[in-house]
Design a protein around this motif. Sequence first.
Motif, mmCIF file in Angstrom:
data_model
loop_
_atom_site.group_PDB
_atom_site.id
_atom_site.type_symbol
_atom_site.label_atom_id
_atom_site.label_comp_id
_atom_site.label_asym_id
_atom_site.label_seq_id
_atom_site.Cartn_x
_atom_site.Cartn_y
_atom_site.Cartn_z
ATOM 1 N N LYS A 85 0.871 -0.979 0.045
ATOM 2 C CA LYS A 85 -0.071 -0.050 0.041
ATOM 3 C C LYS A 85 0.998 1.441 -0.005
ATOM 4 C CE LYS A 85 -4.464 -1.216 1.930
ATOM 5 N NZ LYS A 85 -5.168 -0.932 2.916
ATOM 6 N N THR A 86 0.715 1.830 -1.004
ATOM 7 C CA THR A 86 1.824 3.137 -1.290
ATOM 8 C C THR A 86 1.977 4.152 0.057
ATOM 9 O OG1 THR A 86 1.129 3.159 -3.645
ATOM 10 C CG2 THR A 86 2.264 5.134 -2.784
ATOM 11 N N ASP A 87 2.928 4.394 0.545
ATOM 12 C CA ASP A 87 3.156 5.544 1.511
ATOM 13 C C ASP A 87 2.671 4.817 2.896
ATOM 14 O OD1 ASP A 87 4.549 6.810 -0.192
ATOM 15 O OD2 ASP A 87 3.047 8.613 -0.224
ATOM 16 N N GLU A 88 2.319 3.388 2.786
ATOM 17 C CA GLU A 88 1.800 2.955 4.071
ATOM 18 C C GLU A 88 2.207 1.616 4.745
ATOM 19 O OE1 GLU A 88 -2.622 0.754 5.233
ATOM 20 O OE2 GLU A 88 -2.832 2.953 4.279
ATOM 21 N N ARG A 89 2.381 0.630 3.568
ATOM 22 C CA ARG A 89 3.113 -0.550 4.307
ATOM 23 C C ARG A 89 3.287 -1.580 3.140
ATOM 24 N NH1 ARG A 89 -1.300 -3.530 7.712
ATOM 25 N NH2 ARG A 89 -2.235 -1.294 7.812
ATOM 26 N N VAL A 90 4.290 -2.569 3.559
ATOM 27 C CA VAL A 90 4.676 -3.660 2.762
ATOM 28 C C VAL A 90 4.356 -4.831 3.749
ATOM 29 C CG1 VAL A 90 5.884 -2.562 0.865
ATOM 30 C CG2 VAL A 90 6.986 -3.410 2.899
ATOM 31 N N ARG A 91 3.979 -5.969 3.074
ATOM 32 C CA ARG A 91 4.008 -7.350 3.811
ATOM 33 C C ARG A 91 4.645 -8.293 2.966
ATOM 34 N NH1 ARG A 91 -1.241 -9.487 6.630
ATOM 35 N NH2 ARG A 91 -0.968 -7.690 7.724
ATOM 36 N N PHE A 92 5.621 -9.067 3.510
ATOM 37 C CA PHE A 92 6.188 -10.218 2.818
ATOM 38 C C PHE A 92 5.881 -11.452 3.405
ATOM 39 C CE2 PHE A 92 8.754 -6.554 1.601
ATOM 40 C CZ PHE A 92 8.866 -6.769 0.206
ATOM 41 N N LYS A 93 5.767 -12.444 2.535
ATOM 42 C CA LYS A 93 5.521 -14.056 3.235
ATOM 43 C C LYS A 93 6.825 -14.775 2.661
ATOM 44 C CE LYS A 93 3.017 -17.558 4.418
ATOM 45 N NZ LYS A 93 3.231 -18.190 5.683
ATOM 46 N N TRP A 94 7.521 -15.536 3.708
ATOM 47 C CA TRP A 94 8.554 -16.245 3.278
ATOM 48 C C TRP A 94 7.978 -17.434 2.603
ATOM 49 C CZ3 TRP A 94 12.823 -13.724 3.389
ATOM 50 C CH2 TRP A 94 13.229 -12.819 4.223
#
Length: 127
Positions: free
Chosen positions: A61-70
């Motif tokens: 989400k731009t300028d808000e968050r990133v989430r990664f899943k291994w």
Amino acid sequence: MDKIKFELELPIHASPSMLYQYISTPSSLQEWFAEKVNSRGKIFSFIWDGVEEQAELVVKKTDERVRFKWLESDDDDSYFEIRIQVHPLTNDVSLVITDFVDDEDEIDEAKQLWENQIEELKHVIGA
């Protein structure tokens, strides 16, 4: 076995839009998070000490968050997320890290690792 979720909030003096670049693009992640970062579509390869780990970018989400899943933890609900939080009254900016560990004993070590990574990020951006 279920993994244990933890959160860590670290203040950082930088604009959300600049921070977002540093948490979402391979070239910027490579400056502070891992020795080498490559991406092909939503799959990111992170390399530390010659060891490669792959993660899928599942939320962006731009300028808000990133989430990664291994990719190796496909059989559980764990992930790691870097969220940019701006305090509504003071406009202070923090990074909120959400991550998982296998064992309660690993939480302090994992938090220390994240604190070191964010210190490196602060150094890179001059915050």
